[in-house]
Design an enzyme around this catalytic site. Sequence first.
Site, PDB file in Angstrom:
ATOM      1  N   SER A 161      44.156  42.187  42.002  1.00 17.18           N
ATOM      2  CA  SER A 161      43.501  41.385  40.962  1.00 17.18           C
ATOM      3  C   SER A 161      43.698  39.889  41.190  1.00 17.18           C
ATOM      4  O   SER A 161      44.738  39.450  41.703  1.00 17.18           O
ATOM      5  CB  SER A 161      44.100  41.772  39.609  1.00 17.18           C
ATOM      6  OG  SER A 161      43.800  40.808  38.636  1.00 17.18           O
TER       7      SER A 161
ATOM      8  N   TYR B 215      37.507  37.046  39.923  1.00 18.21           N
ATOM      9  CA  TYR B 215      36.706  36.713  38.735  1.00 18.21           C
ATOM     10  C   TYR B 215      35.859  35.503  39.091  1.00 18.21           C
ATOM     11  O   TYR B 215      36.399  34.495  39.562  1.00 18.21           O
ATOM     12  CB  TYR B 215      37.616  36.370  37.552  1.00 18.21           C
ATOM     13  CG  TYR B 215      38.157  37.583  36.824  1.00 18.21           C
ATOM     14  CD1 TYR B 215      37.287  38.470  36.192  1.00 18.21           C
ATOM     15  CD2 TYR B 215      39.521  37.835  36.752  1.00 18.21           C
ATOM     16  CE1 TYR B 215      37.770  39.580  35.513  1.00 18.21           C
ATOM     17  CE2 TYR B 215      40.006  38.947  36.075  1.00 18.21           C
ATOM     18  CZ  TYR B 215      39.122  39.805  35.460  1.00 18.21           C
ATOM     19  OH  TYR B 215      39.587  40.902  34.788  1.00 18.21           O
TER      20      TYR B 215
ATOM     21  N   LYS C 209      31.669  44.658  40.403  1.00 18.23           N
ATOM     22  CA  LYS C 209      32.370  45.587  39.499  1.00 18.23           C
ATOM     23  C   LYS C 209      32.027  45.292  38.041  1.00 18.23           C
ATOM     24  O   LYS C 209      32.139  44.146  37.599  1.00 18.23           O
ATOM     25  CB  LYS C 209      33.886  45.435  39.708  1.00 18.23           C
ATOM     26  CG  LYS C 209      34.737  46.230  38.727  1.00 18.23           C
ATOM     27  CD  LYS C 209      36.208  46.139  39.112  1.00 18.23           C
ATOM     28  CE  LYS C 209      37.110  46.921  38.166  1.00 18.23           C
ATOM     29  NZ  LYS C 209      37.341  46.254  36.891  1.00 18.23           N
TER      30      LYS C 209
ATOM     31  N   THR D 196      34.238  40.861  39.764  1.00 15.55           N
ATOM     32  CA  THR D 196      34.157  41.487  38.435  1.00 15.55           C
ATOM     33  C   THR D 196      33.247  40.663  37.536  1.00 15.55           C
ATOM     34  O   THR D 196      33.490  39.473  37.319  1.00 15.55           O
ATOM     35  CB  THR D 196      35.573  41.605  37.833  1.00 15.55           C
ATOM     36  OG1 THR D 196      36.348  42.426  38.703  1.00 15.55           O
ATOM     37  CG2 THR D 196      35.537  42.228  36.450  1.00 15.55           C
TER      38      THR D 196
ATOM     39  N   HIS E  42      35.315  48.548  32.409  1.00 16.46           N
ATOM     40  CA  HIS E  42      36.610  47.870  32.378  1.00 16.46           C
ATOM     41  C   HIS E  42      37.635  48.707  31.600  1.00 16.46           C
ATOM     42  O   HIS E  42      38.511  48.188  30.915  1.00 16.46           O
ATOM     43  CB  HIS E  42      36.457  46.495  31.718  1.00 16.46           C
ATOM     44  CG  HIS E  42      37.301  45.399  32.319  1.00 16.46           C
ATOM     45  ND1 HIS E  42      36.794  44.466  33.181  1.00 16.46           N
ATOM     46  CD2 HIS E  42      38.613  45.078  32.160  1.00 16.46           C
ATOM     47  CE1 HIS E  42      37.763  43.608  33.510  1.00 16.46           C
ATOM     48  NE2 HIS E  42      38.873  43.976  32.903  1.00 16.46           N
TER      49      HIS E  42
HETATM   50  C1  FNR Z   1      42.412  45.932  33.967  1.00 21.04           C
HETATM   51  N1  FNR Z   1      41.173  45.779  34.589  1.00 21.04           N
HETATM   52  C2  FNR Z   1      40.941  44.660  35.364  1.00 21.04           C
HETATM   53  N2  FNR Z   1      39.782  44.555  36.062  1.00 21.04           N
HETATM   54  C3  FNR Z   1      39.562  43.498  36.878  1.00 21.04           C
HETATM   55  O1  FNR Z   1      38.514  43.451  37.534  1.00 21.04           O
HETATM   56  N3  FNR Z   1      40.515  42.504  36.987  1.00 21.04           N
HETATM   57  C4  FNR Z   1      41.681  42.535  36.305  1.00 21.04           C
HETATM   58  O2  FNR Z   1      42.512  41.639  36.438  1.00 21.04           O
HETATM   59  C5  FNR Z   1      41.910  43.629  35.422  1.00 21.04           C
HETATM   60  N4  FNR Z   1      43.053  43.705  34.688  1.00 21.04           N
HETATM   61  C6  FNR Z   1      43.345  44.868  34.012  1.00 21.04           C
HETATM   62  C7  FNR Z   1      44.600  44.998  33.393  1.00 21.04           C
HETATM   63  C8  FNR Z   1      44.924  46.193  32.778  1.00 21.04           C
HETATM   64  C9  FNR Z   1      46.278  46.331  32.147  1.00 21.04           C
HETATM   65  C10 FNR Z   1      44.007  47.269  32.757  1.00 21.04           C
HETATM   66  C11 FNR Z   1      44.352  48.593  32.117  1.00 21.04           C
HETATM   67  C12 FNR Z   1      42.763  47.130  33.332  1.00 21.04           C
HETATM   68  C13 FNR Z   1      40.195  46.879  34.568  1.00 21.04           C
HETATM   69  C14 FNR Z   1      40.470  47.861  35.696  1.00 21.04           C
HETATM   70  O3  FNR Z   1      40.178  47.276  36.945  1.00 21.04           O
HETATM   71  C15 FNR Z   1      39.616  49.129  35.581  1.00 21.04           C
HETATM   72  O4  FNR Z   1      38.265  48.789  35.429  1.00 21.04           O
HETATM   73  C16 FNR Z   1      40.042  50.015  34.413  1.00 21.04           C
HETATM   74  O5  FNR Z   1      41.443  50.031  34.262  1.00 21.04           O
HETATM   75  C17 FNR Z   1      39.549  51.428  34.650  1.00 21.04           C
HETATM   76  O6  FNR Z   1      39.845  52.256  33.589  1.00 21.04           O
HETATM   77  P1  FNR Z   1      41.118  53.229  33.525  1.00 21.04           P
HETATM   78  O7  FNR Z   1      41.265  53.879  34.880  1.00 21.04           O
HETATM   79  O8  FNR Z   1      42.272  52.377  33.159  1.00 21.04           O
HETATM   80  O9  FNR Z   1      40.723  54.191  32.450  1.00 21.04           O
END
Ligand code: FNR
Length: 392
Positions: free
Chosen positions: A118, A141, A262, A167, A287
Amino acid sequence: MSPAFQYRLRTPAPLVSVEDYRHAARRALPSMVWAYLDGGAEDERTLRANRASFTNWHLRQRVLSGHACADLAVTIDRQRLDLPVLLAPTGLTGLAHWSGELAAAQAAEQAGTRLTLSTASSYSIEEVAAGTSNDHWFQLYPWGDGPFSDSMLSRARDAGYRTLVVTVDVPVQGNRTGERRTGMGHPPILTPRRMADAAIRPAWWYGLLRHQRMTMRSLTHITGARGAVESVSIQNRRIRPDLSWRDVASLRERWNGPFIVKGVLEPDDAVHAVDDVGATGVVVSNHGGRQLNGAIASVDALPDIADAVGGRATVLLDSGVRTGSDVITALALGADAVMIGRPYVYGLAVAGGAGVGAVLDILAAEMRSTLTLMGVARVADLDRDHLRRADA
Ligand code: FNR
Protein backbone atom coordinates in the site's frame (compact mmCIF):
# COMPACT_ATOMS: atom_id res chain seq x y z
CA MET A 1 9.22 -41.46 25.35
CA SER A 2 6.41 -38.94 25.15
CA PRO A 3 3.53 -39.39 27.62
CA ALA A 4 0.27 -40.96 26.40
CA PHE A 5 -1.57 -37.75 27.24
CA GLN A 6 -0.97 -34.38 28.79
CA TYR A 7 -3.34 -32.86 31.29
CA ARG A 8 -4.23 -29.20 30.82
CA LEU A 9 -7.04 -27.24 32.35
CA ARG A 10 -7.82 -25.77 28.98
CA THR A 11 -6.47 -26.69 25.55
CA PRO A 12 -6.35 -23.79 23.11
CA ALA A 13 -8.45 -24.76 20.11
CA PRO A 14 -6.39 -24.94 16.92
CA LEU A 15 -7.06 -22.20 14.39
CA VAL A 16 -8.34 -24.02 11.31
CA SER A 17 -10.20 -21.36 9.32
CA VAL A 18 -9.95 -17.68 8.45
CA GLU A 19 -12.90 -17.12 10.79
CA ASP A 20 -10.88 -18.68 13.65
CA TYR A 21 -8.07 -16.23 12.88
CA ARG A 22 -10.58 -13.40 12.90
CA HIS A 23 -11.73 -14.27 16.43
CA ALA A 24 -8.14 -14.66 17.64
CA ALA A 25 -7.18 -11.33 16.05
CA ARG A 26 -10.09 -9.64 17.80
CA ARG A 27 -8.70 -10.82 21.14
CA ALA A 28 -5.16 -9.73 20.27
CA LEU A 29 -5.97 -6.15 19.23
CA PRO A 30 -7.22 -3.07 21.08
CA SER A 31 -10.73 -1.99 20.06
CA MET A 32 -9.52 1.10 18.20
CA VAL A 33 -7.26 -0.98 15.99
CA TRP A 34 -9.93 -3.65 15.56
CA ALA A 35 -12.41 -1.01 14.39
CA TYR A 36 -9.88 0.24 11.85
CA LEU A 37 -9.11 -3.25 10.58
CA ASP A 38 -12.45 -4.99 10.60
CA GLY A 39 -15.02 -2.22 10.19
CA GLY A 40 -16.80 -0.98 7.10
CA ALA A 41 -18.62 2.19 6.09
CA GLU A 42 -21.80 3.42 7.82
CA ASP A 43 -24.24 0.60 8.63
CA GLU A 44 -21.93 -1.89 6.87
CA ARG A 45 -24.56 -3.10 4.43
CA THR A 46 -21.99 -3.56 1.64
CA LEU A 47 -19.54 -5.23 4.02
CA ARG A 48 -22.22 -7.83 4.84
CA ALA A 49 -23.28 -8.19 1.19
CA ASN A 50 -19.69 -9.10 0.26
CA ARG A 51 -20.05 -12.27 2.32
CA ALA A 52 -23.72 -12.99 1.72
CA SER A 53 -23.44 -12.78 -2.08
CA PHE A 54 -21.08 -15.74 -2.28
CA THR A 55 -24.03 -17.87 -1.14
CA ASN A 56 -25.87 -16.92 -4.37
CA TRP A 57 -23.69 -19.52 -6.07
CA HIS A 58 -23.48 -23.26 -5.59
CA LEU A 59 -20.53 -25.34 -6.72
CA ARG A 60 -21.31 -28.36 -8.89
CA GLN A 61 -20.12 -31.67 -7.50
CA ARG A 62 -18.97 -34.06 -10.22
CA VAL A 63 -17.97 -37.44 -8.79
CA LEU A 64 -15.41 -40.05 -9.82
CA SER A 65 -13.44 -37.75 -12.10
CA GLY A 66 -10.25 -39.78 -11.62
CA HIS A 67 -8.11 -36.66 -11.04
CA ALA A 68 -5.36 -37.27 -8.50
CA CYS A 69 -4.36 -33.70 -7.68
CA ALA A 70 -5.58 -30.14 -7.81
CA ASP A 71 -3.32 -27.58 -9.46
CA LEU A 72 -3.75 -24.05 -8.09
CA ALA A 73 -1.18 -22.24 -10.28
CA VAL A 74 -2.14 -19.22 -12.40
CA THR A 75 -0.22 -16.78 -14.58
CA ILE A 76 -0.93 -13.06 -14.28
CA ASP A 77 0.81 -10.79 -16.77
CA ARG A 78 3.50 -13.44 -17.37
CA GLN A 79 4.04 -13.82 -13.61
CA ARG A 80 3.42 -17.32 -12.30
CA LEU A 81 1.71 -17.60 -8.92
CA ASP A 82 1.48 -20.93 -7.11
CA LEU A 83 -1.94 -20.02 -5.84
CA PRO A 84 -4.57 -17.62 -7.19
CA VAL A 85 -4.60 -15.44 -4.06
CA LEU A 86 -2.67 -12.17 -3.74
CA LEU A 87 -2.41 -10.05 -0.62
CA ALA A 88 -4.36 -6.81 -1.12
CA PRO A 89 -2.86 -3.45 -0.18
CA THR A 90 -3.71 -2.54 3.42
CA GLY A 91 -2.48 0.67 5.01
CA LEU A 92 -0.76 0.85 8.41
CA THR A 93 -0.54 -2.92 8.67
CA GLY A 94 2.06 -2.43 11.41
CA LEU A 95 -0.83 -1.57 13.74
CA ALA A 96 -1.97 -5.21 13.59
CA HIS A 97 1.54 -6.53 14.25
CA TRP A 98 4.83 -4.67 14.29
CA SER A 99 6.26 -6.96 11.58
CA GLY A 100 3.67 -5.53 9.16
CA GLU A 101 3.97 -5.61 5.39
CA LEU A 102 7.54 -6.92 5.43
CA ALA A 103 6.52 -10.15 7.20
CA ALA A 104 3.41 -10.38 5.01
CA ALA A 105 5.46 -10.02 1.82
CA GLN A 106 7.90 -12.69 3.00
CA ALA A 107 5.04 -15.06 3.86
CA ALA A 108 3.44 -14.37 0.47
CA GLU A 109 6.57 -15.26 -1.43
CA GLN A 110 7.05 -18.42 0.62
CA ALA A 111 3.57 -19.44 -0.45
CA GLY A 112 4.39 -18.60 -4.07
CA THR A 113 2.35 -15.42 -4.34
CA ARG A 114 2.84 -11.66 -3.84
CA LEU A 115 1.91 -8.78 -1.56
CA THR A 116 0.57 -5.55 -3.03
CA LEU A 117 2.31 -2.88 -0.95
CA SER A 118 0.00 0.00 0.00
CA THR A 119 0.92 3.66 -0.45
CA ALA A 120 0.06 3.93 3.24
CA SER A 121 2.23 1.01 4.41
CA SER A 122 4.09 0.81 7.72
CA TYR A 123 7.21 -0.49 5.93
CA SER A 124 8.56 1.61 3.09
CA ILE A 125 8.78 0.71 -0.59
CA GLU A 126 12.54 0.22 -0.16
CA GLU A 127 12.35 -1.76 3.10
CA VAL A 128 9.98 -4.35 1.62
CA ALA A 129 12.05 -4.65 -1.56
CA ALA A 130 15.26 -5.11 0.44
CA GLY A 131 13.72 -7.77 2.69
CA THR A 132 12.24 -9.91 -0.09
CA SER A 133 13.53 -11.57 -3.23
CA ASN A 134 10.59 -11.24 -5.59
CA ASP A 135 8.89 -8.48 -7.50
CA HIS A 136 5.99 -7.58 -5.24
CA TRP A 137 3.23 -5.30 -6.47
CA PHE A 138 2.91 -1.63 -5.54
CA GLN A 139 -0.38 0.22 -4.95
CA LEU A 140 -0.64 3.94 -5.56
CA TYR A 141 -3.39 6.36 -4.59
CA PRO A 142 -3.65 8.86 -7.45
CA TRP A 143 -3.41 11.85 -5.13
CA GLY A 144 -2.69 13.88 -8.12
CA ASP A 145 0.11 16.32 -7.96
CA GLY A 146 2.90 15.47 -10.37
CA PRO A 147 5.91 15.55 -8.02
CA PHE A 148 4.22 13.27 -5.45
CA SER A 149 3.27 10.55 -7.91
CA ASP A 150 6.51 10.97 -9.90
CA SER A 151 8.53 10.32 -6.78
CA MET A 152 6.41 7.31 -5.74
CA LEU A 153 6.56 5.80 -9.23
CA SER A 154 10.29 6.20 -9.58
CA ARG A 155 10.93 4.82 -6.09
CA ALA A 156 8.78 1.77 -6.87
CA ARG A 157 10.47 1.27 -10.24
CA ASP A 158 13.97 1.64 -8.79
CA ALA A 159 13.18 -0.81 -6.00
CA GLY A 160 12.11 -3.46 -8.54
CA TYR A 161 8.30 -3.42 -8.37
CA ARG A 162 6.90 -4.41 -11.77
CA THR A 163 3.13 -4.27 -11.28
CA LEU A 164 1.38 -1.02 -10.38
CA VAL A 165 -2.10 -1.08 -8.84
CA VAL A 166 -3.90 2.28 -8.89
CA THR A 167 -6.77 2.55 -6.43
CA VAL A 168 -9.61 4.68 -7.77
CA ASP A 169 -12.44 4.23 -5.26
CA VAL A 170 -11.23 6.74 -2.67
CA PRO A 171 -12.17 10.22 -3.96
CA VAL A 172 -13.17 10.80 -0.34
CA GLN A 173 -12.55 8.66 2.71
CA GLY A 174 -15.48 6.29 3.39
CA ASN A 175 -17.56 7.15 6.41
CA ARG A 176 -16.21 4.58 8.87
CA THR A 177 -18.50 5.16 11.79
CA GLY A 178 -16.94 2.36 13.86
CA GLU A 179 -13.52 3.99 13.69
CA ARG A 180 -14.96 7.29 14.77
CA ARG A 181 -16.93 5.67 17.60
CA THR A 182 -13.82 4.03 19.05
CA GLY A 183 -11.83 7.25 18.96
CA MET A 184 -9.76 6.46 15.86
CA GLY A 185 -10.27 10.08 14.85
CA HIS A 186 -7.89 12.99 15.04
CA PRO A 187 -6.81 13.70 17.67
CA PRO A 188 -7.32 10.23 19.22
CA ILE A 189 -9.66 10.33 22.19
CA LEU A 190 -8.20 8.33 25.04
CA THR A 191 -10.52 7.39 27.89
CA PRO A 192 -9.59 5.23 30.92
CA ARG A 193 -11.58 2.38 29.39
CA ARG A 194 -9.77 2.58 26.07
CA MET A 195 -6.43 2.75 27.81
CA ALA A 196 -7.32 -0.33 29.87
CA ASP A 197 -8.42 -2.12 26.71
CA ALA A 198 -4.99 -1.48 25.28
CA ALA A 199 -3.17 -2.27 28.52
CA ILE A 200 -4.48 -5.85 28.73
CA ARG A 201 -2.66 -6.58 25.48
CA PRO A 202 0.95 -6.12 26.55
CA ALA A 203 2.41 -8.08 23.62
CA TRP A 204 0.74 -5.73 21.20
CA TRP A 205 1.94 -2.64 23.08
CA TYR A 206 5.45 -3.97 23.43
CA GLY A 207 5.64 -4.60 19.67
CA LEU A 208 4.17 -1.20 18.90
CA LEU A 209 6.46 0.79 21.16
CA ARG A 210 9.62 -1.19 20.46
CA HIS A 211 9.31 -1.23 16.69
CA GLN A 212 7.52 2.07 16.06
CA ARG A 213 5.56 1.02 12.97
CA MET A 214 2.70 3.46 13.41
CA THR A 215 3.35 5.74 10.47
CA MET A 216 3.15 5.50 6.70
CA ARG A 217 6.84 4.87 6.13
CA SER A 218 6.94 5.56 2.41
CA LEU A 219 5.48 8.99 3.14
CA THR A 220 7.04 10.14 6.41
CA HIS A 221 9.58 12.35 4.65
CA ILE A 222 6.62 14.19 3.08
CA THR A 223 4.12 14.18 5.95
CA GLY A 224 6.43 14.34 8.95
CA ALA A 225 3.73 12.38 10.82
CA ARG A 226 4.73 10.85 14.14
CA GLY A 227 1.79 8.52 14.78
CA ALA A 228 -0.92 6.47 13.13
CA VAL A 229 -3.78 8.88 13.67
CA GLU A 230 -1.76 11.85 12.46
CA SER A 231 -0.71 9.81 9.40
CA VAL A 232 -4.33 9.00 8.58
CA SER A 233 -5.36 12.60 9.06
CA ILE A 234 -2.59 13.91 6.77
CA GLN A 235 -3.44 11.25 4.20
CA ASN A 236 -7.09 12.28 4.30
CA ARG A 237 -6.12 15.86 3.52
CA ARG A 238 -4.30 14.70 0.38
CA ILE A 239 -7.30 12.80 -0.97
CA ARG A 240 -8.79 14.60 -3.97
CA PRO A 241 -12.52 14.42 -4.75
CA ASP A 242 -11.91 15.82 -8.25
CA LEU A 243 -9.96 12.77 -9.44
CA SER A 244 -10.70 11.85 -13.03
CA TRP A 245 -9.72 9.34 -15.67
CA ARG A 246 -7.16 11.90 -16.88
CA ASP A 247 -5.20 11.43 -13.62
CA VAL A 248 -5.13 7.67 -14.14
CA ALA A 249 -4.20 8.00 -17.82
CA SER A 250 -1.32 10.26 -16.84
CA LEU A 251 -0.04 7.61 -14.41
CA ARG A 252 -0.36 5.00 -17.12
CA GLU A 253 1.88 7.08 -19.38
CA ARG A 254 4.51 7.10 -16.68
CA TRP A 255 4.50 3.33 -15.89
CA ASN A 256 5.76 0.72 -18.35
CA GLY A 257 4.84 -2.51 -16.59
CA PRO A 258 1.50 -4.15 -15.80
CA PHE A 259 -1.01 -1.50 -14.70
CA ILE A 260 -4.10 -2.52 -12.75
CA VAL A 261 -7.01 -0.28 -11.80
CA LYS A 262 -8.46 -1.25 -8.40
CA GLY A 263 -11.97 -0.41 -7.27
CA VAL A 264 -14.08 -0.97 -10.37
CA LEU A 265 -17.68 -2.18 -10.03
CA GLU A 266 -19.26 -1.23 -13.39
CA PRO A 267 -18.49 -2.91 -16.73
CA ASP A 268 -18.30 0.46 -18.54
CA ASP A 269 -15.61 1.64 -16.14
CA ALA A 270 -13.67 -1.59 -16.68
CA VAL A 271 -13.88 -1.17 -20.47
CA HIS A 272 -12.75 2.45 -20.18
CA ALA A 273 -9.80 1.48 -17.96
CA VAL A 274 -8.66 -1.20 -20.40
CA ASP A 275 -9.52 0.27 -23.81
CA ASP A 276 -8.98 4.00 -23.27
CA VAL A 277 -6.43 4.18 -20.46
CA GLY A 278 -4.45 1.08 -21.39
CA ALA A 279 -4.77 -0.77 -18.09
CA THR A 280 -3.65 -4.39 -18.23
CA GLY A 281 -6.18 -5.35 -15.60
CA VAL A 282 -8.82 -4.34 -13.08
CA VAL A 283 -9.65 -5.31 -9.52
CA VAL A 284 -13.38 -5.72 -9.05
CA SER A 285 -13.57 -4.33 -5.53
CA ASN A 286 -15.64 -2.21 -3.17
CA HIS A 287 -12.62 -1.76 -0.89
CA GLY A 288 -13.92 -4.42 1.48
CA GLY A 289 -17.12 -2.44 2.15
CA ARG A 290 -15.09 0.49 3.51
CA GLN A 291 -15.99 3.10 0.90
CA LEU A 292 -19.44 3.41 -0.78
CA ASN A 293 -21.92 1.83 1.59
CA GLY A 294 -24.77 0.53 -0.56
CA ALA A 295 -22.44 -0.43 -3.41
CA ILE A 296 -22.94 -3.80 -5.03
CA ALA A 297 -21.07 -6.81 -3.61
CA SER A 298 -17.90 -7.46 -5.60
CA VAL A 299 -18.89 -11.02 -6.46
CA ASP A 300 -22.20 -9.73 -7.89
CA ALA A 301 -20.32 -7.22 -10.05
CA LEU A 302 -17.82 -9.77 -11.29
CA PRO A 303 -19.65 -11.72 -14.05
CA ASP A 304 -20.53 -8.66 -16.17
CA ILE A 305 -17.04 -7.20 -15.82
CA ALA A 306 -15.44 -10.53 -16.71
CA ASP A 307 -17.68 -10.66 -19.79
CA ALA A 308 -16.72 -7.11 -20.74
CA VAL A 309 -12.91 -7.28 -20.40
CA GLY A 310 -11.97 -10.87 -19.50
CA GLY A 311 -9.52 -12.44 -21.92
CA ARG A 312 -8.23 -8.99 -22.94
CA ALA A 313 -7.17 -7.95 -19.45
CA THR A 314 -6.53 -9.44 -16.03
CA VAL A 315 -9.63 -9.56 -13.85
CA LEU A 316 -9.04 -9.76 -10.11
CA LEU A 317 -11.66 -9.72 -7.37
CA ASP A 318 -11.49 -8.73 -3.74
CA SER A 319 -13.89 -7.99 -0.87
CA GLY A 320 -15.35 -10.78 1.20
CA VAL A 321 -13.14 -13.73 0.23
CA ARG A 322 -12.82 -15.87 3.37
CA THR A 323 -12.72 -19.51 2.21
CA GLY A 324 -11.19 -21.62 -0.51
CA SER A 325 -14.63 -22.18 -2.00
CA ASP A 326 -15.07 -18.39 -2.27
CA VAL A 327 -11.87 -18.29 -4.34
CA ILE A 328 -13.11 -21.13 -6.55
CA THR A 329 -16.47 -19.38 -7.03
CA ALA A 330 -14.74 -16.15 -8.09
CA LEU A 331 -12.48 -17.97 -10.55
CA ALA A 332 -15.41 -19.86 -12.04
CA LEU A 333 -17.21 -16.52 -12.51
CA GLY A 334 -14.29 -15.19 -14.53
CA ALA A 335 -11.64 -13.84 -12.13
CA ASP A 336 -8.02 -14.75 -12.89
CA ALA A 337 -7.15 -14.55 -9.19
CA VAL A 338 -8.44 -12.92 -6.01
CA MET A 339 -6.99 -10.58 -3.42
CA ILE A 340 -7.53 -10.88 0.33
CA GLY A 341 -7.27 -7.93 2.70
CA ARG A 342 -8.48 -8.53 6.25
CA PRO A 343 -7.85 -12.31 6.27
CA TYR A 344 -4.08 -11.97 6.08
CA VAL A 345 -4.05 -9.09 8.54
CA TYR A 346 -5.93 -11.34 11.02
CA GLY A 347 -3.12 -13.88 10.56
CA LEU A 348 -0.53 -11.16 11.05
CA ALA A 349 -2.20 -9.92 14.25
CA VAL A 350 -2.22 -13.43 15.72
CA ALA A 351 1.26 -14.66 14.82
CA GLY A 352 3.14 -12.21 12.56
CA GLY A 353 4.43 -13.66 9.27
CA ALA A 354 3.73 -17.23 10.44
CA GLY A 355 0.07 -16.27 10.83
CA VAL A 356 -0.05 -14.89 7.28
CA GLY A 357 1.50 -18.14 6.04
CA ALA A 358 -1.05 -20.13 8.02
CA VAL A 359 -3.97 -18.20 6.50
CA LEU A 360 -2.60 -18.78 2.99
CA ASP A 361 -2.09 -22.48 3.79
CA ILE A 362 -5.68 -22.76 5.02
CA LEU A 363 -7.02 -21.17 1.83
CA ALA A 364 -4.79 -23.34 -0.37
CA ALA A 365 -5.89 -26.56 1.42
CA GLU A 366 -9.54 -25.51 1.16
CA MET A 367 -9.13 -24.75 -2.56
CA ARG A 368 -7.50 -28.12 -3.20
CA SER A 369 -10.18 -30.08 -1.41
CA THR A 370 -12.95 -28.01 -3.04
CA LEU A 371 -11.55 -28.64 -6.52
CA THR A 372 -11.12 -32.35 -5.82
CA LEU A 373 -14.69 -32.64 -4.52
CA MET A 374 -15.91 -30.83 -7.66
CA GLY A 375 -13.95 -33.23 -9.87
CA VAL A 376 -11.78 -30.42 -11.32
CA ALA A 377 -8.04 -30.93 -11.87
CA ARG A 378 -6.83 -27.35 -12.30
CA VAL A 379 -8.09 -23.88 -11.38
CA ALA A 380 -7.35 -23.00 -15.01
CA ASP A 381 -10.21 -25.34 -16.04
CA LEU A 382 -12.87 -23.50 -14.03
CA ASP A 383 -15.74 -21.76 -15.79
CA ARG A 384 -19.39 -20.94 -15.15
CA ASP A 385 -20.48 -24.48 -15.99
CA HIS A 386 -19.02 -25.41 -12.62
CA LEU A 387 -21.59 -23.23 -10.83
CA ARG A 388 -25.34 -23.11 -10.35
CA ARG A 389 -27.17 -20.02 -9.19
CA ALA A 390 -28.73 -20.72 -5.83
CA ASP A 391 -32.10 -19.30 -6.94
CA ALA A 392 -32.14 -21.02 -10.35
C1 FNR B 1 -7.68 -1.62 3.04
N1 FNR B 1 -7.78 -1.46 1.66
C2 FNR B 1 -6.87 -0.64 1.01
N2 FNR B 1 -6.89 -0.56 -0.34
C3 FNR B 1 -5.97 0.18 -1.00
O1 FNR B 1 -5.99 0.21 -2.24
N3 FNR B 1 -5.01 0.88 -0.29
C4 FNR B 1 -4.95 0.86 1.06
O2 FNR B 1 -4.07 1.48 1.66
C5 FNR B 1 -5.93 0.10 1.76
N4 FNR B 1 -5.93 0.06 3.12
C6 FNR B 1 -6.75 -0.84 3.77
C7 FNR B 1 -6.63 -0.99 5.16
C8 FNR B 1 -7.40 -1.95 5.80
C9 FNR B 1 -7.24 -2.12 7.28
C10 FNR B 1 -8.30 -2.75 5.07
C11 FNR B 1 -9.12 -3.82 5.75
C12 FNR B 1 -8.45 -2.58 3.71
C13 FNR B 1 -8.72 -2.27 0.88
C14 FNR B 1 -8.10 -3.61 0.52
O3 FNR B 1 -7.06 -3.44 -0.42
C15 FNR B 1 -9.11 -4.58 -0.10
O4 FNR B 1 -9.79 -3.95 -1.15
C16 FNR B 1 -10.13 -5.08 0.92
O5 FNR B 1 -9.53 -5.32 2.18
C17 FNR B 1 -10.75 -6.37 0.42
O6 FNR B 1 -11.73 -6.83 1.27
P1 FNR B 1 -11.50 -7.95 2.39
O7 FNR B 1 -10.64 -9.04 1.79
O8 FNR B 1 -10.86 -7.27 3.54
O9 FNR B 1 -12.90 -8.40 2.68
